[in-house]
Design an enzyme around this catalytic site. Sequence first.
Site, PDB file in Angstrom:
ATOM      1  N   CYS A 290      36.763  -0.981 -19.201  1.00 19.34           N
ATOM      2  CA  CYS A 290      35.366  -1.395 -19.358  1.00 19.34           C
ATOM      3  C   CYS A 290      34.445  -0.794 -18.304  1.00 19.34           C
ATOM      4  CB  CYS A 290      35.271  -2.919 -19.315  1.00 19.34           C
ATOM      5  SG  CYS A 290      36.045  -3.644 -17.859  1.00 19.34           S
TER       6      CYS A 290
ATOM      7  N   HIS B 177      28.478  -4.705 -17.001  1.00 17.80           N
ATOM      8  CA  HIS B 177      28.837  -3.879 -15.850  1.00 17.80           C
ATOM      9  C   HIS B 177      27.721  -2.876 -15.581  1.00 17.80           C
ATOM     10  CE1 HIS B 177      32.647  -5.701 -15.905  1.00 17.80           C
ATOM     11  NE2 HIS B 177      33.424  -4.716 -16.283  1.00 17.80           N
TER      12      HIS B 177
END
Lengths: 364, 364, 364, 364
Positions: free
Chosen positions: D158, D253
């Site tokens: 990710c 993120h």
Amino acid sequence: MRSKLRVGILGSTGAVGQNYALLLEGHPWFEITYLAASPQSAGRAYGEAVAAKWHMNRDLPQKLSGIIVKDANSVQNALDNCDFVFSSYEGPKEEIKKAEEAYAAAGLPVISNNSAHRFTEDVPMIIPEVNAGHVNLIESQRARRGWERGFIVTKPNCSIQSFMTPLHALMEKGYDPTLLVVATEQALSGAGFPGVPSLAIGDNIVPYIPGEEEKTEREPLKILGRIKDGKIEDCQRLKISATCTRVPVRDGHTAIVHVKFGENKPSLENILEAWDDFKGIPQGLMLPSAPIMPLIYRAEPDRPQPIKDRDSEKGMAVTVGRLRACDVLDYKFVGLSHNTLRGAAGGAILTAELLVKKGYLTSK
Amino acid sequence: MRSKLRVGILGSTGAVGQNYALLLEGHPWFEITYLAASPQSAGRAYGEAVAAKWHMNRDLPQKLSGIIVKDANSVQNALDNCDFVFSSYEGPKEEIKKAEEAYAAAGLPVISNNSAHRFTEDVPMIIPEVNAGHVNLIESQRARRGWERGFIVTKPNCSIQSFMTPLHALMEKGYDPTLLVVATEQALSGAGFPGVPSLAIGDNIVPYIPGEEEKTEREPLKILGRIKDGKIEDCQRLKISATCTRVPVRDGHTAIVHVKFGENKPSLENILEAWDDFKGIPQGLMLPSAPIMPLIYRAEPDRPQPIKDRDSEKGMAVTVGRLRACDVLDYKFVGLSHNTLRGAAGGAILTAELLVKKGYLTSK
Amino acid sequence: MRSKLRVGILGSTGAVGQNYALLLEGHPWFEITYLAASPQSAGRAYGEAVAAKWHMNRDLPQKLSGIIVKDANSVQNALDNCDFVFSSYEGPKEEIKKAEEAYAAAGLPVISNNSAHRFTEDVPMIIPEVNAGHVNLIESQRARRGWERGFIVTKPNCSIQSFMTPLHALMEKGYDPTLLVVATEQALSGAGFPGVPSLAIGDNIVPYIPGEEEKTEREPLKILGRIKDGKIEDCQRLKISATCTRVPVRDGHTAIVHVKFGENKPSLENILEAWDDFKGIPQGLMLPSAPIMPLIYRAEPDRPQPIKDRDSEKGMAVTVGRLRACDVLDYKFVGLSHNTLRGAAGGAILTAELLVKKGYLTSK
Amino acid sequence: MRSKLRVGILGSTGAVGQNYALLLEGHPWFEITYLAASPQSAGRAYGEAVAAKWHMNRDLPQKLSGIIVKDANSVQNALDNCDFVFSSYEGPKEEIKKAEEAYAAAGLPVISNNSAHRFTEDVPMIIPEVNAGHVNLIESQRARRGWERGFIVTKPNCSIQSFMTPLHALMEKGYDPTLLVVATEQALSGAGFPGVPSLAIGDNIVPYIPGEEEKTEREPLKILGRIKDGKIEDCQRLKISATCTRVPVRDGHTAIVHVKFGENKPSLENILEAWDDFKGIPQGLMLPSAPIMPLIYRAEPDRPQPIKDRDSEKGMAVTVGRLRACDVLDYKFVGLSHNTLRGAAGGAILTAELLVKKGYLTSK
């Protein structure tokens, strides 16, 4: 409905105004045609006027961006451009009272988020699931004030939504609460933007919100009151004592409720059944913003929680949980509602939808 | 005191054990000489055994780092190396009960943070400012059980400290609370480490903490009880109803308190005066960990707050604020105390200091 | 020192001013005798003037509370009451420049937290551990401007402290960094009070702080420069590229640093040794606010962390960790320093202590 | 498509498994028909097995609640009930490798979130907008291993999604990045549930995530590589250096990226144009989960931000901002992507959709 009602937002650049801008996008009955704010913002495109203080997590709808913001003090402008207005003015109470009256007098219905007129005797304060009948007060309001088309209706404070529907559902079944001790854990968005400084609330609880406890103790009595001689007579049977605290949660007010009943005291099963059965007027009328389930009981021991329950039914449901006996009063439970949706702009839009169905809001 | 008492920590690698390690550094009367934990940790140096789970914001004191951790099941080891032990065992209640009894039977006094023995009839549960007199129960505990030097004393749950001292200060003046509705907003460190997952509590409130409401409602009654026939007879005049919630705050439990009094109801001034005057036994004895001001009233409307008040008097004071009339009961106020200092290891150390002065803790 | 130097705080009611009020309590050399602020605050007692915006976690020291705040524009008042001033003015750069010059011209040394004069050629910008020698610039500053007793010294921005001492320690050993890529994760208190709204930063990162990257890239070059012809000549060998972000952390700026060296490239061991050995001028002079360890290397893989490291050495140490090879530049590491202590008021107080030892600050 | 493909989830009770359960609700091509997990969960209804660890903000879809969870070790069960599986196993790498191979060998295609097979030479690691062509590797994978219907495809970590699409968009225009310095600010949900303890990350940054920097530096090279002799040959022209930090943000993120180009260096305008123009294979194929805009550039100085941008295009878009020159490398910018949607289950579902269109996933 042939075509959409034209809606104006007074105080459109503020926190609540921004919520209206998002919530009314694609509304089946209403269309924003008019945006007003303070003289400083007037004359600028809405997108530009609101840019520096836009704090919603979604972007401003494209089609509103270019609308030129008008001066909220100019009623005439609004008259030409909308069928009714939502008021989310900020400012001194007396000024707001007068401004809202000026709009109503000029023929524009006002649905207000502001607290200024909440205790004006002939102005109803509406939670559509609880006291839809109070909209009838509009008749006497108009008569007394000589208004023909305009009127003022308010919605109550965001701190009481999480326990008013649960209590009302019990009252409908004949169980009358007489004493209420409430502790609220209120979200940051209730303070608007910029609102609470991060340094003041990170890793912290602030056990005080100015004015909030008074509203929490007093507004329910009017909502639960009844119309008499063209005014609301407050409910006399209920006493409320509240402590309101601010917590580091973005959205969603939690209420810890302890309640005592009068002679007809329900059992735990009676309460759960009453909550389970509950449907309000908005559900019966199938209003576009009405939650299908206005009251959701969660049986898990650790619910309701802001992150898991605030968005239920698009933020329009009230979620309750933890119903159990209380050794001091009779029962205790925890309620939760989304403060900017059910508790602010969403609640006002639902009220406007009710007023459409009741014939008080029409196109000009 | 000639030389320091030698102290053992049972459960030394857990969250409370780590607190003892820091709080006893440089203590004038006590010195950690013995660290015990579960068999898995036994045999390793403390610094190494605790490394992966050390979550204090200060480093482990250098001189403890090399101590070899012993198996907490071996009483003999402890007997040779310490004068008394603090117990912060974690595990099944029945096992802990037996383990603590084994230490006491072997001659080692046990001051326990664990809830296992809190409701054992002949075991006192002490808040030194409130019920210091209950330490006398040690005599009958020893007599009944045939223990000579050993005994067990417990400290209560962290959730009640923020309102017990304020209530006791009023009772001392003859004002007797009869009903109490309490809502707590409890900090994360109360759940130990790793404790509450960040995804479960960030931007959230969890309105439930297993077992916490029962403790909050029941423990005060024992603490306010009196010794009769070698047992504590619970206070019968007071009923408590609690709702305990978890909030995203690191340290410091807040309690929202609504209280009703019996016949002798104080005025607001009476209450403030009683709080202002209050000094407890630990203050009179000038115990090393005793706060000079055990009870601090903040007159500002928005206090107490965790970030501003939890560290008052090194985390050993209780701070109260927002005293005002309550329309349902008599008064309401907000209390706050640091849950890992006043409410856990700090409170236990203060209790040990009291026991030294009372002659129950001595060097062997 | 016979008696304490009398200190004035300009901008005493702001966030940095409040820090001075706390940090100078009980200082062995300095005593606050004078508090000035904007005309609006002037004439009121400090306790009252600062009440609504006090956001420190400790109370205002009692003895400052009654001091009457003076108008910061009136230099004469200050002259009569203090030996030197700390400036934490807020406002337009040009006004601050002139105000600080007026104080210096009148004979009062100014130690400034403000960025206004940081790039004035003859004004030194000091990190005492790094470029203590730059205080000699005061001579030519006075000569050029015809000032006799007064002068201006600044301290740099809070964003650079966490990597400047580590880099300087390497340069002292002859290893010259030539390229630096820095990403900062800066704390909320760096934005003052009310500063960042809670709704803007809760559960969020803001990847931009106005003006911060320019300061982070440019200020180090002056600090690492050398005095030539009565001015600082910027360091030419180093290029810095910075990205500055705001994170939901109360105190403590983290810097992620990637660095390339010139010809004399150190090994990992060389770097660790240089950091381990490092002592600065303040340590040698044993200045009261100097940390014993100005630079702390943590070998654990997950350090430094704000909550665990920001308060090291009373917030005056810089903590580094995670030193390892970088495939793009030469090495990478993470630095952390407390932004309101080492990075603001604490750093300025340390600079003032250095200036006392160097003979530039004296009692009148 | 006549009827929906039948989908199995291996590791269905874990954090990623829960995401699949929500994301596949109402999917036009896929239907969950099979849920497997560890032997401990096997045999229980999914709703019951997952109850204690369900941490999604929405409730479990009703129709999955009653499905009996099967033992993930039993391939035969899966064969009878599904057309392909998503693997979100947790456990030791070698075990997972074997388990995934067993499924493929038995004839069931495996789309895996796990890192176990990411560097297996003949297993493609896919970001559909970047290297859709790598799915052709399935042919030689099957040939080499003697699999007929089954195969294994992985999705990357990710942490890289927020910069891979932006870089690929530039490479498509002929601008080749050669050096990359990346600092990530990664969200809590990336660590699963219970994941990061609240006491470890509240008011804090943790500058280290085990294994994450290695993945961030290495995985892009395979994704940007090309197929040669039935294997992926890693991209040789690019070097990446990463620092990965954990921040107190729920989802999303952030990557701070500094980049240097080879000979053909783009101008700022070239970059913005390349990003603006970018459409990937999934957009061309109009895959159901493909964002219309895979890459969104925000011109505001303070974007992208997790709370404002992570949910763009249902969490499947990558948002970039702050493009500007870098004095050390060539350019710097900030990228953001939703780690559990684009970066985990959502990315894998998009990959499965691509595989349907490419003919690799079919109904049996």
